[in-house]
Each structure stands twice: as C-alpha cells, then as structure tokens.
Design a protein around this motif. Structure first.
Motif, short mmCIF file in Angstrom:
data_model
loop_
_atom_site.label_atom_id
_atom_site.label_comp_id
_atom_site.label_asym_id
_atom_site.label_seq_id
_atom_site.Cartn_x
_atom_site.Cartn_y
_atom_site.Cartn_z
N MET A 150 0.84 -1.17 0.00
CA MET A 150 0.00 0.00 0.00
C MET A 150 0.90 1.24 0.00
N LEU A 151 0.65 2.14 -0.91
CA LEU A 151 1.42 3.37 -1.01
C LEU A 151 0.62 4.54 -0.43
N SER A 152 1.34 5.54 0.04
CA SER A 152 0.68 6.72 0.60
C SER A 152 -0.02 7.50 -0.49
N PRO A 153 -1.26 7.94 -0.24
CA PRO A 153 -1.99 8.71 -1.25
C PRO A 153 -1.39 10.10 -1.45
N MET A 154 -1.60 10.65 -2.63
CA MET A 154 -1.16 11.99 -3.02
C MET A 154 0.33 12.18 -2.76
N THR A 155 1.13 11.22 -3.21
CA THR A 155 2.57 11.23 -2.99
C THR A 155 3.29 10.89 -4.28
N THR A 156 4.36 11.62 -4.57
CA THR A 156 5.23 11.31 -5.71
C THR A 156 6.38 10.46 -5.21
N TYR A 157 6.62 9.35 -5.89
CA TYR A 157 7.71 8.45 -5.57
C TYR A 157 8.74 8.50 -6.68
N VAL A 158 10.01 8.30 -6.35
CA VAL A 158 11.09 8.26 -7.32
C VAL A 158 11.87 6.97 -7.11
N ALA A 159 12.14 6.25 -8.20
CA ALA A 159 12.89 4.99 -8.14
C ALA A 159 14.31 5.24 -8.65
N TYR A 160 15.30 4.66 -7.96
CA TYR A 160 16.70 4.78 -8.33
C TYR A 160 17.33 3.40 -8.47
N LEU A 161 18.26 3.29 -9.40
CA LEU A 161 19.14 2.14 -9.49
C LEU A 161 20.42 2.54 -8.77
N VAL A 162 20.80 1.80 -7.74
CA VAL A 162 21.99 2.10 -6.95
C VAL A 162 23.01 1.00 -7.23
N PHE A 163 24.26 1.39 -7.58
CA PHE A 163 25.26 0.42 -8.00
C PHE A 163 26.67 0.93 -7.77
N ARG A 164 27.62 0.03 -7.91
CA ARG A 164 29.05 0.36 -7.90
C ARG A 164 29.71 -0.29 -9.10
N ILE A 165 30.77 0.34 -9.56
CA ILE A 165 31.57 -0.21 -10.65
C ILE A 165 33.00 -0.36 -10.14
N THR A 166 33.58 -1.53 -10.33
CA THR A 166 34.96 -1.74 -9.89
C THR A 166 35.93 -1.26 -10.97
N ARG A 167 37.20 -1.21 -10.64
CA ARG A 167 38.22 -0.70 -11.58
C ARG A 167 38.35 -1.51 -12.86
N ASP A 168 38.12 -2.80 -12.77
CA ASP A 168 38.30 -3.66 -13.94
C ASP A 168 36.99 -3.93 -14.68
N SER A 169 36.07 -2.97 -14.65
CA SER A 169 34.77 -3.16 -15.30
C SER A 169 34.87 -3.05 -16.82
N TRP A 170 33.96 -3.71 -17.50
CA TRP A 170 33.83 -3.58 -18.95
C TRP A 170 32.42 -4.03 -19.36
N GLY A 171 31.99 -3.56 -20.53
CA GLY A 171 30.67 -3.88 -21.03
C GLY A 171 29.58 -3.01 -20.46
N LEU A 172 29.93 -1.91 -19.80
CA LEU A 172 28.95 -1.06 -19.13
C LEU A 172 28.69 0.27 -19.83
N SER A 173 29.37 0.52 -20.95
CA SER A 173 29.23 1.82 -21.61
C SER A 173 28.33 1.78 -22.84
N THR A 174 27.43 0.80 -22.88
CA THR A 174 26.43 0.72 -23.95
C THR A 174 25.13 1.34 -23.43
N SER A 175 24.47 2.13 -24.25
CA SER A 175 23.27 2.81 -23.79
C SER A 175 22.14 1.83 -23.50
N GLY A 176 21.36 2.18 -22.51
CA GLY A 176 20.19 1.39 -22.14
C GLY A 176 18.99 2.30 -21.96
N LYS A 177 17.96 1.77 -21.33
CA LYS A 177 16.78 2.58 -21.06
C LYS A 177 16.25 2.24 -19.67
N THR A 178 15.60 3.22 -19.06
CA THR A 178 14.97 3.00 -17.77
C THR A 178 13.47 2.91 -17.97
N ILE A 179 12.82 2.16 -17.11
CA ILE A 179 11.37 1.98 -17.18
C ILE A 179 10.79 2.05 -15.78
#
Length: 101
Positions: free
Chosen positions: A1-30
């Motif tokens: 149950m969500l509070s009435p008359m309220t705006t909610y915002v969703a975030y993706l929270v993450f970390r990237i390590t120094r040896d990362s790869w494959g993460l610089s391709t564009s995506g989309k949020t939904i």
C-alpha cells in the motif's frame, strides 16, 4: 500500500569496480505504475567517451556520499493510495558485463 497523493522516485543504486567492462552501452529506464509507463533512453551505467569527450546524450548519474552511484529510473504519482503493481527497471542489450555491483 502506497501513501496517497505522494510522488515516488525509483533509483538504481550500483558500484563499478576498476576492472569493469561492457557497461558503456546505452540502455533505457522503465517505471510503470497504475497502467502508466514512463521510459527514458540513452542511459549509461558507465559514461562512454568519443574522441576524448563525454558522449552527448548521457543521462545524469552521480556518486553518493557512501561511494555508490545512482541513476534515477523515473518517478510516479500515487493519487489515492490504491494497491497497484509497480515495475522498475534498467534494460540494456549486451552479452557480457563485468564488475558491476
């Protein structure tokens, strides 16, 4: 149950390590709520570079005080507190990604 008359915002929270790869391709949020679907394109987990400069269509992301990164997936408004299904996500087509926490 969500509070009435309220705006909610969703975030993706993450970390990237120094040896990362494959993460610089564009995506989309939904974010989908109560039958309303919001979608944003040209979102990157890791900012790509073109000729030494950042890519022109990068969705804003930023470091937090705790060392994690965040990308806003989108927001939705709960009008009357009804129970509705909320869908949130980040979609990007790439075979392999590495060093994403």
């Amino acid at each position: 149950m969500l509070s009435p008359m309220t705006t909610y915002v969703a975030y993706l929270v993450f970390r990237i390590t120094r040896d990362s790869w494959g993460l610089s391709t564009s995506g989309k949020t939904i974010v989908s709520f109560g039958g309303v679907r919001n979608q944003t394109t040209n979102v990157y987990l890791q900012q790509p570079h073109a000729r030494g400069r950042p890519h022109a269509h990068v969705h804003a992301q930023g470091p937090r005080n705790d060392g994690w990164m965040e990308i806003e997936l989108g927001e939705f408004y709960c009008d009357d507190g009804d129970e509705c299904e909320v869908e949130m996500g980040f979609q990007e087509i790439m075979n392999i990604k590495e060093a994403l926490l």
